[in-house]
Structures are given as C-alpha cells and as structure tokens.
Design an enzyme around this catalytic site. Structure first.
Site, short mmCIF file in Angstrom:
data_model
loop_
_atom_site.label_atom_id
_atom_site.label_comp_id
_atom_site.label_asym_id
_atom_site.label_seq_id
_atom_site.Cartn_x
_atom_site.Cartn_y
_atom_site.Cartn_z
N TYR A 148 45.44 -6.17 105.04
CA TYR A 148 45.82 -4.77 105.30
C TYR A 148 46.09 -4.12 103.95
CZ TYR A 148 48.47 -0.78 107.12
OH TYR A 148 48.93 0.48 107.41
N ASP A 206 41.85 -3.69 107.70
CA ASP A 206 41.94 -2.27 107.41
C ASP A 206 42.05 -2.14 105.90
OD1 ASP A 206 42.59 0.36 107.02
OD2 ASP A 206 44.30 0.40 108.39
#
Length: 263
Positions: free
Chosen positions: A111, A151
């Site tokens: 992330y 992400d």
C-alpha cells in the site's frame, strides 16, 4: 492459481457490507488486502477470518490507519515486512508492505503512500518511491514467480485516468511519479492488467465518491498486479472486478490467474 489484490477502505466497514460472501464469489487462492485500517482484536466478535483462509496481518501502529493483510487457502509463510528505508524510526510503522510465500509463489502486498494531504506527505511519498524501487530489484532476480500487488497510488499514463488534463498537478498523476513508474517497469516488472487489456482507457480500479464518477466510470487505475519474469511466464489472464466489488469499497478488486507450470 488465482490472486486478488484489493484496497478495502477499512475491513470493518467492508465486513458489514458483505465482504465474506463476496470473497467466496472471488474464490481466490491468495487475497491481498490494503488499507484494512484495523487491528485483529478490533474486528467484530463473530468474525474470525475469511472462511477457508489462513490470515497474516500487518497493521499500522496508528489505529484506524493504513495496514495490509494477506489471506491464503493453502500455505502462507512470512518472508518480511516493510522496505529498506531510513524514513522512519520504526520499521514500516504504517503497515505498508507484507511479503509472503505460497508454495514457490511469492506475493508482495503493498500500500504505497498517498501524497495528497500535504507537501510533507508528498515528499515522504517521493522518498519512499526511490527506496522501494531499489528494494524491489532483488525480487526481479528470483527464479521463482513473484508478484507485486496493491494500491500504488499512481496512475501510470493517460490511459489509466479518465481526466489526465485536469489532474496534471494532482498527487498520483504528477509527472515525476509517472516517470518513476516508467523506471519501475523498465527495471523488469510487467503490468499484468495492462498486458491483458491492451492500450485502452482503463479499466479503472478506483472512483471518487463525488459527483457521478462511478456511474459514469470516471476513475483512476491505481491498483496493480506486477510480475517478475517467472510469474509473467505463468500469467493467464487479468480482470478488474467492478461488479459487486464497488458495493464494498471505493476500489474494485484486481485479479490475476496463473498456470501451475508456465504453459
């Protein structure tokens, strides 16, 4: 082997919106969740873990913030957490990287920081990017398959964002971020979703809650599954699972399927 990467935008909220039934529908061998924003003990008492999966958490020190979690139907062995960086006093305090092995398959659950909240956070993100690029090179040299999923908070090129002109100055589509992504791919990582869908607009994986972004499909592609050479040889197909996924998070799950033997 089916691998799914998904920013949940909070696992507790996702659970209330039907996460577990949707996980059964996805039927992934490995689930890589980002932005779980919870500690295991904060989950509802009736929830233990996704049914049928072994779970490994890597939450942030700060409650309700960031954090990643990896789930596997079969074997899961922790390889490491965080990247090699001197940005923080504590290794990976924001719970951004978890590396696990599943048989001969290595999964990097990532992330990447968001720089939109302040110039200081953009500076943190920029330094993190450079450290991560160096750190990731060892995995490219692995003779076994490795996927880097998550992400990454960057839309790589104009096909990865609905409104490139209006977002030139927006964190996540800054020129130097996109140039960094060029370097990441040139170093050897392969973008499996782009490889599957070809050079077209989208498919997007995140949509703003403002306006009619979801309805009109005005999004960003910031969620990726990248592969080293060994994993690329076993790659079969990829999909952004918009239907159903957007009822649970503001991100859609990203899925990649791999053969067992590279054929």
């Amino acid at each position: 082997m089916r691998v799914v990467s998904w920013n949940l935008n909070g696992i507790r909220a996702a659970y209330k919106k039907g996460l577990d039934p949707f996980i059964r529908k996805l039927d992934a061998d490995v689930l890589l969740f980002q932005e779980v924003r919870a500690l295991p003990e904060q989950m509802p008492s009736e929830w233990k873990q996704p049914p049928g999966y072994k779970v490994m958490w890597h939450p942030a020190i700060k409650k309700g913030y960031s954090g990643v979690m990896t789930c596997s139907k079969n074997e899961i062995i922790e390889i490491g957490k965080g990247i090699a960086t001197d940005l923080d006093e504590t290794p990976d305090p924001e719970g951004r990287v978890l590396v696990t092995r599943h048989g001969n398959f290595t999964c990097i659950n990532m992330y990447l920081p968001n720089g939109s909240s302040s110039p200081q956070r953009q500076h943190y993100k920029d330094r993190w990017l450079e450290d991560m690029l160096v750190w990731s090179q060892d995995f490219l040299r692995d003779s076994n398959p490795v996927v880097l999923c998550g992400d990454l908070n960057i839309a790589h090129n104009e096909n990865d964002i609905w409104n490139p002109t209006g977002n030139r100055g927006t964190s996540g589509f800054l020129d130097h971020e996109r140039e960094w992504f060029d370097r990441l791919l040139k170093s050897g990582w392969k973008d499996l979703v782009r490889s599957h869908y070809g050079e077209r607009k989208g498919p997007y994986s995140w949509w703003s809650n403002r306006g009619r972004a979801r309805e009109l499909d005005r999004g960003w592609r910031i969620d990726y599954i990248l592969a080293n050479q060994a994993a690329s040889k076993q790659f079969v197909s990829a999909e952004v699972v918009r239907e159903g996924g957007l009822s649970i998070s503001d991100h859609a799950p990203v899925m990649a399927v791999f053969s067992e033997d590279g054929h």
